[in-house]
Design a protein around this motif. Structure first.
Motif, PDB file in Angstrom:
ATOM      1  N   MET A   1      64.147  35.353  46.666  1.00  0.00           N
ATOM      2  CA  MET A   1      63.110  34.996  45.719  1.00  0.00           C
ATOM      3  C   MET A   1      62.926  36.150  44.734  1.00  0.00           C
ATOM      4  O   MET A   1      62.951  37.311  45.098  1.00  0.00           O
ATOM      5  CB  MET A   1      61.794  34.725  46.457  1.00  0.00           C
ATOM      6  N   ASP A   2      62.731  35.818  43.481  1.00  0.00           N
ATOM      7  CA  ASP A   2      62.507  36.788  42.418  1.00  0.00           C
ATOM      8  C   ASP A   2      61.122  37.412  42.553  1.00  0.00           C
ATOM      9  O   ASP A   2      60.133  36.717  42.741  1.00  0.00           O
ATOM     10  CB  ASP A   2      62.632  36.058  41.081  1.00  0.00           C
ATOM     11  N   ASP A   3      61.045  38.752  42.487  1.00  0.00           N
ATOM     12  CA  ASP A   3      59.771  39.472  42.589  1.00  0.00           C
ATOM     13  C   ASP A   3      58.758  39.033  41.545  1.00  0.00           C
ATOM     14  O   ASP A   3      57.559  39.057  41.798  1.00  0.00           O
ATOM     15  CB  ASP A   3      60.019  40.972  42.415  1.00  0.00           C
ATOM     16  N   SER A   4      59.220  38.629  40.363  1.00  0.00           N
ATOM     17  CA  SER A   4      58.298  38.266  39.288  1.00  0.00           C
ATOM     18  C   SER A   4      57.442  37.056  39.651  1.00  0.00           C
ATOM     19  O   SER A   4      56.369  36.865  39.092  1.00  0.00           O
ATOM     20  CB  SER A   4      59.054  38.009  37.987  1.00  0.00           C
ATOM     21  N   ALA A   5      57.878  36.254  40.596  1.00  0.00           N
ATOM     22  CA  ALA A   5      57.082  35.105  41.032  1.00  0.00           C
ATOM     23  C   ALA A   5      55.893  35.546  41.880  1.00  0.00           C
ATOM     24  O   ALA A   5      54.929  34.808  42.035  1.00  0.00           O
ATOM     25  CB  ALA A   5      57.956  34.129  41.820  1.00  0.00           C
ATOM     26  N   LEU A   6      55.964  36.755  42.436  1.00  0.00           N
ATOM     27  CA  LEU A   6      54.921  37.248  43.321  1.00  0.00           C
ATOM     28  C   LEU A   6      54.006  38.271  42.665  1.00  0.00           C
ATOM     29  O   LEU A   6      53.026  38.693  43.268  1.00  0.00           O
ATOM     30  CB  LEU A   6      55.552  37.904  44.556  1.00  0.00           C
ATOM     31  N   THR A   7      54.329  38.699  41.453  1.00  0.00           N
ATOM     32  CA  THR A   7      53.599  39.793  40.833  1.00  0.00           C
ATOM     33  C   THR A   7      53.014  39.405  39.484  1.00  0.00           C
ATOM     34  O   THR A   7      53.444  38.455  38.850  1.00  0.00           O
ATOM     35  CB  THR A   7      54.509  41.019  40.620  1.00  0.00           C
ATOM     36  N   LEU A   8      52.030  40.191  39.067  1.00  0.00           N
ATOM     37  CA  LEU A   8      51.472  40.134  37.723  1.00  0.00           C
ATOM     38  C   LEU A   8      51.576  41.537  37.152  1.00  0.00           C
ATOM     39  O   LEU A   8      51.929  42.473  37.862  1.00  0.00           O
ATOM     40  CB  LEU A   8      49.997  39.701  37.779  1.00  0.00           C
ATOM     41  N   ASP A   9      51.217  41.723  35.878  1.00  0.00           N
ATOM     42  CA  ASP A   9      51.178  43.097  35.391  1.00  0.00           C
ATOM     43  C   ASP A   9      49.789  43.665  35.628  1.00  0.00           C
ATOM     44  O   ASP A   9      48.857  42.962  36.025  1.00  0.00           O
ATOM     45  CB  ASP A   9      51.618  43.203  33.926  1.00  0.00           C
ATOM     46  N   GLY A  10      49.639  44.961  35.428  1.00  0.00           N
ATOM     47  CA  GLY A  10      48.388  45.656  35.703  1.00  0.00           C
ATOM     48  C   GLY A  10      47.198  45.158  34.910  1.00  0.00           C
ATOM     49  O   GLY A  10      46.048  45.391  35.292  1.00  0.00           O
ATOM     50  N   ASN A  11      47.445  44.450  33.805  1.00  0.00           N
ATOM     51  CA  ASN A  11      46.346  43.901  33.013  1.00  0.00           C
ATOM     52  C   ASN A  11      45.540  42.856  33.777  1.00  0.00           C
ATOM     53  O   ASN A  11      44.394  42.595  33.448  1.00  0.00           O
ATOM     54  CB  ASN A  11      46.881  43.293  31.710  1.00  0.00           C
ATOM     55  N   ALA A  12      46.141  42.281  34.807  1.00  0.00           N
ATOM     56  CA  ALA A  12      45.477  41.215  35.569  1.00  0.00           C
ATOM     57  C   ALA A  12      44.246  41.707  36.330  1.00  0.00           C
ATOM     58  O   ALA A  12      43.386  40.908  36.678  1.00  0.00           O
ATOM     59  CB  ALA A  12      46.469  40.572  36.540  1.00  0.00           C
ATOM     60  N   ILE A  13      44.145  43.006  36.582  1.00  0.00           N
ATOM     61  CA  ILE A  13      42.951  43.515  37.274  1.00  0.00           C
ATOM     62  C   ILE A  13      42.118  44.423  36.361  1.00  0.00           C
ATOM     63  O   ILE A  13      41.391  45.294  36.829  1.00  0.00           O
ATOM     64  CB  ILE A  13      43.288  44.221  38.607  1.00  0.00           C
ATOM     65  N   ALA A  14      42.206  44.179  35.057  1.00  0.00           N
ATOM     66  CA  ALA A  14      41.456  44.989  34.082  1.00  0.00           C
ATOM     67  C   ALA A  14      39.964  45.003  34.391  1.00  0.00           C
ATOM     68  O   ALA A  14      39.324  46.059  34.363  1.00  0.00           O
ATOM     69  CB  ALA A  14      41.706  44.482  32.670  1.00  0.00           C
ATOM     70  N   GLY A  15      39.396  43.854  34.706  1.00  0.00           N
ATOM     71  CA  GLY A  15      37.962  43.767  35.001  1.00  0.00           C
ATOM     72  C   GLY A  15      37.584  44.544  36.248  1.00  0.00           C
ATOM     73  O   GLY A  15      36.577  45.252  36.267  1.00  0.00           O
ATOM     74  N   LEU A  16      38.376  44.438  37.272  1.00  0.00           N
ATOM     75  CA  LEU A  16      38.114  45.159  38.520  1.00  0.00           C
ATOM     76  C   LEU A  16      38.235  46.670  38.308  1.00  0.00           C
ATOM     77  O   LEU A  16      37.400  47.439  38.782  1.00  0.00           O
ATOM     78  CB  LEU A  16      39.074  44.688  39.606  1.00  0.00           C
ATOM     79  N   LEU A  17      39.250  47.093  37.554  1.00  0.00           N
ATOM     80  CA  LEU A  17      39.402  48.522  37.272  1.00  0.00           C
ATOM     81  C   LEU A  17      38.252  49.044  36.416  1.00  0.00           C
ATOM     82  O   LEU A  17      37.773  50.154  36.625  1.00  0.00           O
ATOM     83  CB  LEU A  17      40.743  48.799  36.589  1.00  0.00           C
ATOM     84  N   ALA A  18      37.795  48.232  35.465  1.00  0.00           N
ATOM     85  CA  ALA A  18      36.646  48.640  34.651  1.00  0.00           C
ATOM     86  C   ALA A  18      35.415  48.820  35.529  1.00  0.00           C
ATOM     87  O   ALA A  18      34.621  49.740  35.316  1.00  0.00           O
ATOM     88  CB  ALA A  18      36.383  47.607  33.556  1.00  0.00           C
ATOM     89  N   ASP A  19      35.263  47.975  36.533  1.00  0.00           N
ATOM     90  CA  ASP A  19      34.147  48.108  37.464  1.00  0.00           C
ATOM     91  C   ASP A  19      34.264  49.407  38.268  1.00  0.00           C
ATOM     92  O   ASP A  19      33.292  50.141  38.431  1.00  0.00           O
ATOM     93  CB  ASP A  19      34.120  46.895  38.400  1.00  0.00           C
ATOM     94  N   VAL A  20      35.454  49.720  38.738  1.00  0.00           N
ATOM     95  CA  VAL A  20      35.691  50.937  39.517  1.00  0.00           C
ATOM     96  C   VAL A  20      35.452  52.184  38.671  1.00  0.00           C
ATOM     97  O   VAL A  20      34.870  53.164  39.127  1.00  0.00           O
ATOM     98  CB  VAL A  20      37.131  50.954  40.090  1.00  0.00           C
ATOM     99  N   PHE A  21      35.891  52.150  37.410  1.00  0.00           N
ATOM    100  CA  PHE A  21      35.792  53.311  36.531  1.00  0.00           C
ATOM    101  C   PHE A  21      34.624  53.206  35.553  1.00  0.00           C
ATOM    102  O   PHE A  21      34.705  53.655  34.414  1.00  0.00           O
ATOM    103  CB  PHE A  21      37.117  53.517  35.783  1.00  0.00           C
TER     104      PHE A  21
END
Length: 88
Positions: A1-21
């Motif tokens: 299976m291609d890894d790209s089917a299981l992953t997103l880029d880091g932009n997908a957790i922008a909101g969560l990272l903004a909350d952390v930082f």
């Protein structure tokens, strides 16, 4: 299976990272990988989701960040060199 089917880029957790930082826009922040030495924006990293979140270097797949929300606590582990600028 291609890894790209299981992953997103880091932009997908922008909101969560903004909350952390405390509201900072982190996806444009640069991270120097401790393994391969490449410099990439956090948004370029690959995001793996499971019981938590794992960001991996797009150059060598080294772990850049792990984030777990459990039992009312948030656990964040950063690796490599991060450079984050926030407004005053």
């Amino acid at each position: 299976m291609d890894d790209s089917a299981l992953t997103l880029d880091g932009n997908a957790i922008a909101g969560l990272l903004a909350d952390v930082f405390n509201g900072a826009e982190v996806t444009a922040a640069l991270r120097g990988c401790g393994s391969c030495g490449q410099l990439h924006a956090i948004g370029e990293h690959r995001l793996y989701r499971g019981p938590g979140f794992v960001l991996r270097c797009p150059g060598c797949d080294d772990v850049a960040l792990t984030l777990i929300d459990a039992d009312g606590h948030r656990s964040v582990r950063l690796t490599g060199t991060w450079s984050i600028r926030t407004p005053r």
